[in-house]
Every structure is written in structure tokens, then in C-alpha cells.
Design an enzyme around this catalytic site. Sequence first.
Site, PDB file in Angstrom:
ATOM      1  N   SER A   1     -26.801 -15.457  11.054  1.00 25.84           N
ATOM      2  CA  SER A   1     -28.209 -15.037  10.978  1.00 25.84           C
ATOM      3  C   SER A   1     -28.553 -14.100  12.131  1.00 25.84           C
ATOM      4  O   SER A   1     -29.305 -13.132  11.956  1.00 25.84           O
ATOM      5  CB  SER A   1     -29.133 -16.262  11.029  1.00 25.84           C
ATOM      6  OG  SER A   1     -28.863 -17.119   9.964  1.00 25.84           O
TER       7      SER A   1
ATOM      8  N   HIS B   1     -24.586 -19.101   3.850  1.00 27.40           N
ATOM      9  CA  HIS B   1     -25.336 -20.347   3.625  1.00 27.40           C
ATOM     10  C   HIS B   1     -25.477 -20.618   2.123  1.00 27.40           C
ATOM     11  O   HIS B   1     -25.318 -21.753   1.662  1.00 27.40           O
ATOM     12  CB  HIS B   1     -26.764 -20.242   4.201  1.00 27.40           C
ATOM     13  CG  HIS B   1     -26.848 -20.136   5.689  1.00 27.40           C
ATOM     14  ND1 HIS B   1     -27.566 -19.139   6.327  1.00 27.40           N
ATOM     15  CD2 HIS B   1     -26.329 -20.897   6.676  1.00 27.40           C
ATOM     16  CE1 HIS B   1     -27.487 -19.312   7.639  1.00 27.40           C
ATOM     17  NE2 HIS B   1     -26.731 -20.368   7.876  1.00 27.40           N
TER      18      HIS B   1
ATOM     19  N   LYS C   1     -38.038 -22.943  19.784  1.00 25.79           N
ATOM     20  CA  LYS C   1     -37.567 -21.620  19.384  1.00 25.79           C
ATOM     21  C   LYS C   1     -38.696 -20.851  18.718  1.00 25.79           C
ATOM     22  O   LYS C   1     -39.561 -21.459  18.095  1.00 25.79           O
ATOM     23  CB  LYS C   1     -36.425 -21.763  18.372  1.00 25.79           C
ATOM     24  CG  LYS C   1     -35.065 -21.969  19.000  1.00 25.79           C
ATOM     25  CD  LYS C   1     -33.994 -21.816  17.929  1.00 25.79           C
ATOM     26  CE  LYS C   1     -32.607 -22.115  18.449  1.00 25.79           C
ATOM     27  NZ  LYS C   1     -31.603 -22.106  17.377  1.00 25.79           N
TER      28      LYS C   1
ATOM     29  N   ARG D   1     -17.140 -21.571   9.265  1.00 22.62           N
ATOM     30  CA  ARG D   1     -16.736 -20.190   9.001  1.00 22.62           C
ATOM     31  C   ARG D   1     -15.379 -19.890   9.599  1.00 22.62           C
ATOM     32  O   ARG D   1     -14.594 -19.133   9.044  1.00 22.62           O
ATOM     33  CB  ARG D   1     -17.763 -19.220   9.605  1.00 22.62           C
ATOM     34  CG  ARG D   1     -19.103 -19.267   8.925  1.00 22.62           C
ATOM     35  CD  ARG D   1     -20.134 -18.544   9.739  1.00 22.62           C
ATOM     36  NE  ARG D   1     -20.326 -19.212  11.027  1.00 22.62           N
ATOM     37  CZ  ARG D   1     -21.245 -18.892  11.913  1.00 22.62           C
ATOM     38  NH1 ARG D   1     -22.049 -17.876  11.684  1.00 22.62           N
ATOM     39  NH2 ARG D   1     -21.369 -19.551  13.040  1.00 22.62           N
TER      40      ARG D   1
HETATM   41  O1  PNS Z   1     -28.286 -23.480  11.611  1.00 24.49           O
HETATM   42  P1  PNS Z   1     -27.984 -24.201  12.887  1.00 24.49           P
HETATM   43  O2  PNS Z   1     -28.892 -23.698  13.970  1.00 24.49           O
HETATM   44  O3  PNS Z   1     -26.515 -24.131  13.218  1.00 24.49           O
HETATM   45  O4  PNS Z   1     -28.330 -25.754  12.638  1.00 24.49           O
HETATM   46  C1  PNS Z   1     -28.272 -26.682  13.683  1.00 24.49           C
HETATM   47  C2  PNS Z   1     -28.885 -28.029  13.248  1.00 24.49           C
HETATM   48  C3  PNS Z   1     -30.280 -27.830  12.688  1.00 24.49           C
HETATM   49  C4  PNS Z   1     -28.012 -28.663  12.211  1.00 24.49           C
HETATM   50  C5  PNS Z   1     -28.912 -28.961  14.507  1.00 24.49           C
HETATM   51  O5  PNS Z   1     -29.503 -28.282  15.567  1.00 24.49           O
HETATM   52  C6  PNS Z   1     -29.679 -30.241  14.248  1.00 24.49           C
HETATM   53  O6  PNS Z   1     -29.215 -31.128  13.541  1.00 24.49           O
HETATM   54  N1  PNS Z   1     -30.903 -30.346  14.826  1.00 24.49           N
HETATM   55  C7  PNS Z   1     -31.782 -31.462  14.631  1.00 24.49           C
HETATM   56  C8  PNS Z   1     -31.815 -32.358  15.869  1.00 24.49           C
HETATM   57  C9  PNS Z   1     -30.622 -33.295  15.864  1.00 24.49           C
HETATM   58  O7  PNS Z   1     -30.414 -34.073  14.961  1.00 24.49           O
HETATM   59  N2  PNS Z   1     -29.837 -33.198  16.945  1.00 24.49           N
HETATM   60  C10 PNS Z   1     -28.622 -33.974  17.093  1.00 24.49           C
HETATM   61  C11 PNS Z   1     -27.480 -33.300  16.330  1.00 24.49           C
HETATM   62  S1  PNS Z   1     -25.977 -33.963  16.873  1.00 24.49           S
END
Ligand code: PNS
Length: 165
Positions: free
Chosen positions: A133, A17, A41, A95
Site C-alpha cells: 500500500s 490483498h 496513524k 508476499r
Molecule cells: O495491514 P497491516 O498494517 O500489515 O495489518 C497489521 C494488523 C492490523 C494485522 C496488526 O497491526 C493488528 O493486528 N493490529 C491490531 C492490534 C493487535 O491485535 N495487536 C497485536 C497483534 S500481535
Amino acid sequence: MTTAVYPGSFDPITLGHLDVISRAAGVFERVVVAVLVNPRKSPVFRESERLGIIREAVAESLDELAHRVEVETFDGLTVDFARRVGARFIVRGLRAVSDFESELQMAHTNRKLAPEVDTVFFMTALEHSYLSSSLVKEIASFGGDVSLMVPAAVVTRLSGRSRLG
Ligand code: PNS
């Protein structure tokens, strides 16, 4: 000013990250790292801890680019947060090919929701491309050494934790 949002759970932030943050800061004048607050979560690190850790790691490793990086929490949609902070770009790291499918779906969905916001991908540095993570938390839960996988700020806080995911 060109602003990008880098959203994620960052529970905890890894060197992968941090590499993406550093490279995004080389391209965008302002990078807002957006730490997701997800009520569904139960993270190992509270939002306030994740903010503190990321700020510390950025200050320690980004040198002259650190001033371009802000760290905030958000809930709700990433595109709404991007609009709120005036960002026209969402940054994500890739990745491996296995990340591509879900990232592509997310990028298309976000673009449908907010056509003015584009997603930009950085290929995570090869030496960090195996990191996640959840892997870090699993290794730490068995007492393994994660000091080559996460910033020092995470190592300090992981030691002594009883619950690790
Ligand atoms: O670190 P992660 O868990 O891969 O991140 C995922 C994240 C936070 C980018 C994704 O879950 C997100 O954007 N969540 C916010 C809700 C949202 O906008 N959902 C629609 C995404 S298409």
C-alpha cells in the site's frame, strides 16, 4: 460455519490483498475483512472510504464468492474482534520471506492471547508479491500509474487527492 478474519490497514487495498480475500473465500464459508482503525496513524483513506472501496472491489472481482465476504472496521486487538465475530481463524498474506519474521511473531502472539484462534497464511500470488500500500501511495503521489496494482475503485479515488501519505 467456518469463519475467518482478514485484518489489515488496507490504506488502500491492493490487488495482492484482493487475491488473498478471494482465495480465503474459496476455503472459508465466511471471511470478515477487518479494517483497522488506528488512532495513532493518519491514513490517506478514512475508514468509511476503505470500507466502501473494499466492498466495491469484492463485488466486482469475486463473482459467486462475494457473498461470503463481509467488511467491517475494528479497533483494539485482532483476537478480540475474531472472538466477537465467531472466527476461529485469522488470515494473513505472505508476499516474501521478508514478511515471515513479523508475521510469525504476530501469529504466535495472537495464539498466546487466544489459543482457540489459529492463523492461516496464503502466499500472495507471484504477480502481486511486490506490491504494498505504501508503494502505491508513493507512486500515485508522483502521478504514476497504479492501475495494475490496485482495484479500479482505488484508482478513481486516488486521482485528485492532494495528500497521499
Ligand atoms: O495491514 P497491516 O498494517 O500489515 O495489518 C497489521 C494488523 C492490523 C494485522 C496488526 O497491526 C493488528 O493486528 N493490529 C491490531 C492490534 C493487535 O491485535 N495487536 C497485536 C497483534 S500481535
